[in-house]
Each structure stands twice: as structure tokens, then as C-alpha cells.
Scaffold this motif. Sequence first.
Motif, mmCIF file in Angstrom:
data_model
loop_
_atom_site.group_PDB
_atom_site.id
_atom_site.type_symbol
_atom_site.label_atom_id
_atom_site.label_comp_id
_atom_site.label_asym_id
_atom_site.label_seq_id
_atom_site.Cartn_x
_atom_site.Cartn_y
_atom_site.Cartn_z
ATOM 1 N N PHE A 1 0.836 -1.204 0.000
ATOM 2 C CA PHE A 1 0.000 0.000 0.000
ATOM 3 C C PHE A 1 0.873 1.257 0.000
ATOM 4 O O PHE A 1 0.641 2.200 -0.769
ATOM 5 C CB PHE A 1 -0.916 -0.028 1.232
ATOM 6 N N MET A 2 1.895 1.272 0.855
ATOM 7 C CA MET A 2 2.748 2.464 0.937
ATOM 8 C C MET A 2 3.503 2.697 -0.371
ATOM 9 O O MET A 2 3.622 3.830 -0.835
ATOM 10 C CB MET A 2 3.706 2.333 2.127
ATOM 11 N N HIS A 3 4.008 1.630 -0.971
ATOM 12 C CA HIS A 3 4.685 1.799 -2.262
ATOM 13 C C HIS A 3 3.709 2.351 -3.295
ATOM 14 O O HIS A 3 4.058 3.249 -4.079
ATOM 15 C CB HIS A 3 5.258 0.459 -2.738
ATOM 16 N N ASP A 4 2.507 1.856 -3.275
ATOM 17 C CA ASP A 4 1.506 2.274 -4.260
ATOM 18 C C ASP A 4 1.129 3.755 -4.092
ATOM 19 O O ASP A 4 1.088 4.504 -5.070
ATOM 20 C CB ASP A 4 0.259 1.388 -4.108
ATOM 21 N N VAL A 5 0.847 4.183 -2.856
ATOM 22 C CA VAL A 5 0.375 5.564 -2.693
ATOM 23 C C VAL A 5 1.489 6.576 -2.966
ATOM 24 O O VAL A 5 1.202 7.736 -3.269
ATOM 25 C CB VAL A 5 -0.234 5.817 -1.293
ATOM 26 N N TYR A 6 2.738 6.115 -2.894
ATOM 27 C CA TYR A 6 3.838 7.031 -3.234
ATOM 28 C C TYR A 6 4.295 6.851 -4.693
ATOM 29 O O TYR A 6 5.308 7.419 -5.103
ATOM 30 C CB TYR A 6 5.014 6.839 -2.272
ATOM 31 N N THR B 1 5.675 6.555 6.582
ATOM 32 C CA THR B 1 4.978 5.301 6.912
ATOM 33 C C THR B 1 3.763 5.537 7.808
ATOM 34 O O THR B 1 2.933 4.662 7.960
ATOM 35 C CB THR B 1 5.925 4.311 7.612
ATOM 36 N N GLY B 2 3.678 6.749 8.373
ATOM 37 C CA GLY B 2 2.527 7.048 9.225
ATOM 38 C C GLY B 2 1.209 6.956 8.485
ATOM 39 O O GLY B 2 0.154 6.769 9.096
ATOM 40 N N ILE B 3 1.265 7.035 7.159
ATOM 41 C CA ILE B 3 0.027 6.927 6.382
ATOM 42 C C ILE B 3 -0.628 5.553 6.571
ATOM 43 O O ILE B 3 -1.843 5.403 6.443
ATOM 44 C CB ILE B 3 0.314 7.182 4.876
ATOM 45 N N ALA B 4 0.177 4.545 6.896
ATOM 46 C CA ALA B 4 -0.368 3.190 7.022
ATOM 47 C C ALA B 4 -0.865 2.875 8.423
ATOM 48 O O ALA B 4 -1.578 1.884 8.605
ATOM 49 C CB ALA B 4 0.696 2.160 6.623
#
Length: 464
Positions: free
Chosen positions: A88-93, A304-307
Motif C-alpha cells: 500500500f505504501m509503495h503504491d500511494v507514493y 509510513t505514518g500513512i499506514a
Amino acid sequence: MGWPDDVRTPYALIDAWLRDTPPDQLALKRREAEVLFRRIGITFAVYTEGGDAERLIPFDLIPRVLAQAEWRNLRRGLEQRARALNAFMHDVYHDREIIRAGRVPERLVLHNSQFRPEMCGLDLPGQMYAHICGIDMVRTGPNDYYVLEDNCRTPSGVSYMLENREVMLRLFPDLFRRNTVAPVAHYPDELLATLRSLAPPNCPGEPTIVLLTPGIHNSAYYEHAFLADEMGIDLVEGADLVVSKDVCYQRTTKGLERVDVIYRRVDDDYLDPLVFRPDSMLGVPGLHFANRAGNLTITNAVGTGIADDKAVYIHVPEMVRFYLGEEPLLKNVPTHDCSKPDELAYVLDRLDELVVKAVHGSGGYGMLVGPHASRDELAAFRQQLVQRPHDYIAQPTLSLSTVPTFVDDGIAPRHVDLRPFVLCGADQVRVVPGGLTRVALKEGSLVVNSSQGGGTKDTWILED
């Protein structure tokens, strides 16, 4: 309250031990444990108690015990969840496919204070962002575990997992001879192997790794020093590092020495004053640019706080399906998104039945446990919810499991949670058997956080 007759199988030997051990001997061992913790220096600062007050975290002598088969299922679920969160983090960035597919609302990501646009388009080793995840879980039935929240920024507590085991081994060596308990002492080796696997693209050879701490006034400073010592790497503060031409160096008595991987325990905002808060005295100017240039890996990655935003948490099961094409092995607690008018109305109608949490809260702060709240507390939270509904989620009060705990009145049930630690390297995902069990020492309390008066106990995974 005494020890029940219907004891679960993993607790059979613990049951026999407790029946053979008089309470005064347990009390003596508890005092010995306190002496050991004080001698080792395991303390925890509670900011609300005057800013730098330090105290021992209460330790309970009776271990929490899980069977190997139970742990195997949990471990598979933990690995799956960590892989999905990192995807998810790779995708949103990068491409934001999950947003374009309508599976996660755009506003939840792009308007989130934890989303760092500075990370957009940056490729990280193994596409991993949260290299150390602490996933909080509770048990509500024989085979029912729920994930309470995902800690993907700088999760703490692993040093207590290790020291709890060390103290138990010193106090009760016979117990370990009679039970086959999976070891946890190799966690620092696993952490070091994970950090080594994350060497940046331009690393000239074997990576040099340091642990960056905010300093001695941080509540988790003991843990920072402990982990650096266990891994055999340097513990540094911002003033010990310098960035020149997008390369990070450590100041040493031999001159500047290149640093390739930083295990940082400094929050995003304070990491690099050239990019984030300009008034930060904790970070290192230029650190982010060294990261972007491929000369440095920062763990956990910035952003990473987004997750572990509690509103994003609602969508983690969908992340598992979207990125991995699998059904989630671990369940979420049913959660109400207070930013939605109909769900806000539901929460306001049942405020005295629900647990309300600030989406960016941690450590038990910014939280309301409705059934235990006073009339004034309910009124205050009602006002906050109406004024800032986007800042809150709400969950039902779960019937958390209890485990036997030695308290002043003898052995009594107390509510617990479990924080296993998942290590995500560029090479593999590693999970040491066990985790940190936190226990609510007050009768009936559901709040286990150390900052709220909770304690800890050793977590045993029995080998087959």
C-alpha cells in the motif's frame, strides 16, 4: 479470586506450578524482579507525569502462553498483513492504483497529515517502507483474534519483550526446563539481518548501520540504547551525523565515516530540518536528500505514518485482497469512520457503549472508553466529534480475553493485548515467536498502555 478448574491445555504446567507455589513466594519473586529491572535500568518516562518522570513498568510473573499451532496461524496472518501494508505504501507514493480503483478514498491519503509528498516516486530497497511493524492484537474467543491497530512508524516495546524473558529465565529456570518455550533472544540478530538487507543502491560494500535516537529525554531511550548495544552498532544523535554532497557521515575520532542505513527513532517531522520542521534540533540537515539520492536508507521510511492512521486501518483487509489477491487471515475490529455523517450519528447515539480513538493518537492518549467514561468526559468527546469528525474513529467494546495475573489479592484475571514485531527486509519477512504482552492491571480495565498504568508479562510460544 483463585485459579479456575477448566485450564486451557497450554497452561497445564503453569497451573501445576502456581498450585505448588505459595503466594508469599510469588510476592518475593516479584520483589526480586523489581530489583533486577531497576538494576538493569529498564524505565519508561511518562510525559504526563511531569515531562521526564521515569518509573519501572510493572511486570507480572505469570507468563502468557500460546500453543505453537495457534502461533503459526497468527504468524501467517502477521506476515500477510505486513506485506499488504508495505505494498500500500509503495503504491500511494507511486501509481496510486488502489485509489484509482476506488478501494481507498483519495481524501484519506492525499489530505492526510501523515502523507509525505516528498516521498513520491522514490524507490526503496525491496519496495519496503515499514521495516519494523508492531501489530497490536486482542483475543476475544478460543480462536478469535482481532487486530486493534498497526504501528508502522517507530513501534516500541521490543526491549521489554526481551528483558521480560531474561528476568523470567533468571528467576524461574526450572519452569523453562519443564516447558519447551520458543526463544526470543535472537531478535537483535534478526533485526540486524533485516537492516543489512536494506542497503541503499549506492552502498559501496557492507553497509554501515547506526541507530538514531532523539536522546536521553525520550521515553524509549532505554530501548534505543539496548537495541544498539545488542546489535553492536553505534547509537547516535543528530549532532553526530552530517550530510555532505548527499552522502551521510558519522563524526568519529578517526574522522568522518560513511553511514548507509539509519534505524531512526526520531519522528518524520524532526528528521531533516531542511525538509520538515526547520526548528528541529534532533535531525540532520540533508538526510532526506541522501535518501533520495540512493546513498542512504532510513528505516522505517519517511511517510509510513500513512499506514497506521486509524482511519486507513479500516481499509487494510481490502489492501490484502487488492495487492495480494488473498483473503485476510487476521480480522479487523468493526470500525466506524466518524467522517461519514451516518456513522457519526450512530456513534453519537451510542457514545457510552463505544471506544472512540483519535486517528493519529497513540499510547492510549486521545481515547474514550465509553462504558468507563464520566458524564463530563462523554460530553467533552461529543463536542470534539461534532467539531472534528474526520479526526476520530469508533469501535465496539470487545470482550477481551483475560489471563491469570499475580496482583495484590492473589491470582486474578486481567485483560491483555499482544504486540508481535514483524521485520520486513528487502530479502524476507521475519517474525520472532512471541511479542510484548501488555496487561491492564486494574480490575475490569481495558487500557493496557504503559503510559496509562498498564504492565507487561512474558509471552511464551510453546514448541510442539
